[in-house]
Design a protein around this motif. Sequence first.
Motif, PDB file in Angstrom:
ATOM      1  N   ALA A 185      10.147  53.100 -46.760  1.00  0.00           N
ATOM      2  CA  ALA A 185       9.960  54.553 -46.766  1.00  0.00           C
ATOM      3  C   ALA A 185      11.086  55.232 -47.543  1.00  0.00           C
ATOM      4  O   ALA A 185      10.836  56.117 -48.377  1.00  0.00           O
ATOM      5  N   ASP A 186      12.328  54.795 -47.291  1.00  0.00           N
ATOM      6  CA  ASP A 186      13.480  55.384 -47.985  1.00  0.00           C
ATOM      7  C   ASP A 186      13.408  55.164 -49.493  1.00  0.00           C
ATOM      8  O   ASP A 186      13.845  56.008 -50.273  1.00  0.00           O
ATOM      9  N   SER A 187      12.877  54.000 -49.888  1.00  0.00           N
ATOM     10  CA  SER A 187      12.784  53.656 -51.313  1.00  0.00           C
ATOM     11  C   SER A 187      11.475  54.133 -51.939  1.00  0.00           C
ATOM     12  O   SER A 187      11.200  53.830 -53.093  1.00  0.00           O
ATOM     13  N   ARG A 188      10.663  54.805 -51.125  1.00  0.00           N
ATOM     14  CA  ARG A 188       9.360  55.290 -51.579  1.00  0.00           C
ATOM     15  C   ARG A 188       8.444  54.163 -52.062  1.00  0.00           C
ATOM     16  O   ARG A 188       7.726  54.282 -53.038  1.00  0.00           O
ATOM     17  N   VAL A 189       8.538  53.051 -51.339  1.00  0.00           N
ATOM     18  CA  VAL A 189       7.668  51.909 -51.624  1.00  0.00           C
ATOM     19  C   VAL A 189       6.434  52.046 -50.741  1.00  0.00           C
ATOM     20  O   VAL A 189       6.553  52.287 -49.532  1.00  0.00           O
ATOM     21  N   GLU A 190       5.287  51.910 -51.339  1.00  0.00           N
ATOM     22  CA  GLU A 190       4.021  52.037 -50.616  1.00  0.00           C
ATOM     23  C   GLU A 190       3.939  51.012 -49.482  1.00  0.00           C
ATOM     24  O   GLU A 190       4.235  49.833 -49.665  1.00  0.00           O
ATOM     25  N   ARG A 191       3.572  51.495 -48.319  1.00  0.00           N
ATOM     26  CA  ARG A 191       3.299  50.603 -47.199  1.00  0.00           C
ATOM     27  C   ARG A 191       1.791  50.470 -47.104  1.00  0.00           C
ATOM     28  O   ARG A 191       1.065  51.416 -47.365  1.00  0.00           O
ATOM     29  N   ASN A 192       1.340  49.276 -46.749  1.00  0.00           N
ATOM     30  CA  ASN A 192      -0.105  49.058 -46.697  1.00  0.00           C
ATOM     31  C   ASN A 192      -0.473  48.347 -45.396  1.00  0.00           C
ATOM     32  O   ASN A 192       0.381  48.093 -44.546  1.00  0.00           O
ATOM     33  N   THR A 193      -1.719  48.030 -45.282  1.00  0.00           N
ATOM     34  CA  THR A 193      -2.220  47.384 -44.070  1.00  0.00           C
ATOM     35  C   THR A 193      -1.484  46.080 -43.796  1.00  0.00           C
ATOM     36  O   THR A 193      -1.166  45.767 -42.644  1.00  0.00           O
ATOM     37  N   ILE A 194      -1.200  45.341 -44.841  1.00  0.00           N
ATOM     38  CA  ILE A 194      -0.519  44.045 -44.668  1.00  0.00           C
ATOM     39  C   ILE A 194       0.876  44.249 -44.096  1.00  0.00           C
ATOM     40  O   ILE A 194       1.271  43.567 -43.146  1.00  0.00           O
ATOM     41  N   THR A 195       1.634  45.196 -44.654  1.00  0.00           N
ATOM     42  CA  THR A 195       3.001  45.401 -44.162  1.00  0.00           C
ATOM     43  C   THR A 195       2.994  45.929 -42.733  1.00  0.00           C
ATOM     44  O   THR A 195       3.777  45.466 -41.899  1.00  0.00           O
ATOM     45  N   TYR A 196       2.101  46.872 -42.442  1.00  0.00           N
ATOM     46  CA  TYR A 196       2.047  47.405 -41.077  1.00  0.00           C
ATOM     47  C   TYR A 196       1.609  46.333 -40.077  1.00  0.00           C
ATOM     48  O   TYR A 196       2.191  46.207 -38.995  1.00  0.00           O
ATOM     49  N   ASN A 197       0.600  45.549 -40.420  1.00  0.00           N
ATOM     50  CA  ASN A 197       0.137  44.497 -39.511  1.00  0.00           C
ATOM     51  C   ASN A 197       1.215  43.447 -39.272  1.00  0.00           C
ATOM     52  O   ASN A 197       1.397  42.974 -38.143  1.00  0.00           O
ATOM     53  N   ALA A 198       1.922  43.058 -40.331  1.00  0.00           N
ATOM     54  CA  ALA A 198       2.995  42.069 -40.176  1.00  0.00           C
ATOM     55  C   ALA A 198       4.099  42.628 -39.284  1.00  0.00           C
ATOM     56  O   ALA A 198       4.631  41.912 -38.423  1.00  0.00           O
ATOM     57  N   ALA A 199       4.448  43.901 -39.463  1.00  0.00           N
ATOM     58  CA  ALA A 199       5.491  44.519 -38.633  1.00  0.00           C
ATOM     59  C   ALA A 199       5.037  44.608 -37.173  1.00  0.00           C
ATOM     60  O   ALA A 199       5.816  44.320 -36.254  1.00  0.00           O
ATOM     61  N   LEU A 200       3.801  45.018 -36.961  1.00  0.00           N
ATOM     62  CA  LEU A 200       3.285  45.072 -35.589  1.00  0.00           C
ATOM     63  C   LEU A 200       3.264  43.687 -34.951  1.00  0.00           C
ATOM     64  O   LEU A 200       3.602  43.535 -33.769  1.00  0.00           O
ATOM     65  N   SER A 201       2.898  42.677 -35.720  1.00  0.00           N
ATOM     66  CA  SER A 201       2.889  41.299 -35.198  1.00  0.00           C
ATOM     67  C   SER A 201       4.300  40.850 -34.851  1.00  0.00           C
ATOM     68  O   SER A 201       4.502  40.141 -33.858  1.00  0.00           O
ATOM     69  N   ALA A 202       5.286  41.240 -35.667  1.00  0.00           N
ATOM     70  CA  ALA A 202       6.682  40.881 -35.384  1.00  0.00           C
ATOM     71  C   ALA A 202       7.130  41.530 -34.077  1.00  0.00           C
ATOM     72  O   ALA A 202       7.785  40.893 -33.248  1.00  0.00           O
ATOM     73  N   CYS A 203       6.761  42.804 -33.892  1.00  0.00           N
ATOM     74  CA  CYS A 203       7.109  43.500 -32.648  1.00  0.00           C
ATOM     75  C   CYS A 203       6.414  42.851 -31.450  1.00  0.00           C
ATOM     76  O   CYS A 203       7.026  42.656 -30.391  1.00  0.00           O
ATOM     77  N   GLU A 204       5.147  42.512 -31.619  1.00  0.00           N
ATOM     78  CA  GLU A 204       4.404  41.857 -30.541  1.00  0.00           C
ATOM     79  C   GLU A 204       5.032  40.510 -30.188  1.00  0.00           C
ATOM     80  O   GLU A 204       5.234  40.199 -29.016  1.00  0.00           O
ATOM     81  N   LYS A 205       5.368  39.738 -31.217  1.00  0.00           N
ATOM     82  CA  LYS A 205       5.957  38.413 -30.970  1.00  0.00           C
ATOM     83  C   LYS A 205       7.314  38.536 -30.283  1.00  0.00           C
ATOM     84  O   LYS A 205       7.682  37.701 -29.470  1.00  0.00           O
ATOM     85  N   GLY A 206       8.048  39.613 -30.621  1.00  0.00           N
ATOM     86  CA  GLY A 206       9.334  39.854 -29.979  1.00  0.00           C
ATOM     87  C   GLY A 206       9.214  40.647 -28.676  1.00  0.00           C
ATOM     88  O   GLY A 206      10.212  41.054 -28.095  1.00  0.00           O
ATOM     89  N   GLU A 207       7.955  40.852 -28.231  1.00  0.00           N
ATOM     90  CA  GLU A 207       7.643  41.594 -27.016  1.00  0.00           C
ATOM     91  C   GLU A 207       8.265  42.992 -27.027  1.00  0.00           C
ATOM     92  O   GLU A 207       8.781  43.480 -26.019  1.00  0.00           O
ATOM     93  N   GLN A 208       8.202  43.612 -28.187  1.00  0.00           N
ATOM     94  CA  GLN A 208       8.679  44.989 -28.345  1.00  0.00           C
ATOM     95  C   GLN A 208       7.452  45.834 -28.667  1.00  0.00           C
ATOM     96  O   GLN A 208       6.914  45.796 -29.762  1.00  0.00           O
ATOM     97  N   TRP A 209       7.031  46.588 -27.713  1.00  0.00           N
ATOM     98  CA  TRP A 209       5.816  47.363 -27.866  1.00  0.00           C
ATOM     99  C   TRP A 209       6.175  48.736 -28.419  1.00  0.00           C
ATOM    100  O   TRP A 209       6.994  49.434 -27.859  1.00  0.00           O
ATOM    101  N   VAL A 210       5.548  49.052 -29.542  1.00  0.00           N
ATOM    102  CA  VAL A 210       5.837  50.335 -30.199  1.00  0.00           C
ATOM    103  C   VAL A 210       4.758  51.355 -29.892  1.00  0.00           C
ATOM    104  O   VAL A 210       3.682  51.072 -29.538  1.00  0.00           O
TER     105      VAL A 210
END
Length: 127
Positions: A102-127
């Motif tokens: 976001a800071d670098s104005r790089v487009e985020r897409n479904t892949i990046t969001y899904n991977a981040a959500l999966s990382a949070c889920e795997k780390g048991e961090q619910w956002v």
Amino acid sequence: QMDLVIQNVCRDVKALGTKDRSDALEHMLHHHMGDTLFEQTCIMRLLKELGQAMEWNSSLELLSCLQQRNFEMTVYLASASITICRKMSAWSQAVHILRQMADSRVERNTITYNAALSACEKGEQWV
């Protein structure tokens, strides 16, 4: 021919120890400075090969080296980075990469969001 050069660079960098890898990568990037396609392709290939070898710590060290060089963040590099974080249950790093995008104005897409959500889920961090 570029593919063969990239294959050789990846092989040579993977064969080195952790500290030497960072130095070799730094040297390679400096040598090919300005050739963005070469840099991006080589880094993505190296990340892929390290991932296939399940060398997640080496992958994160590579990413750290790139950040220290202020390497240009792309959606492909960010997605690969977040995927590595997911596999290591490094949820906070995945979220940090999303912020960097976001800071670098790089487009985020479904892949990046899904991977981040999966990382949070795997780390048991619910956002």
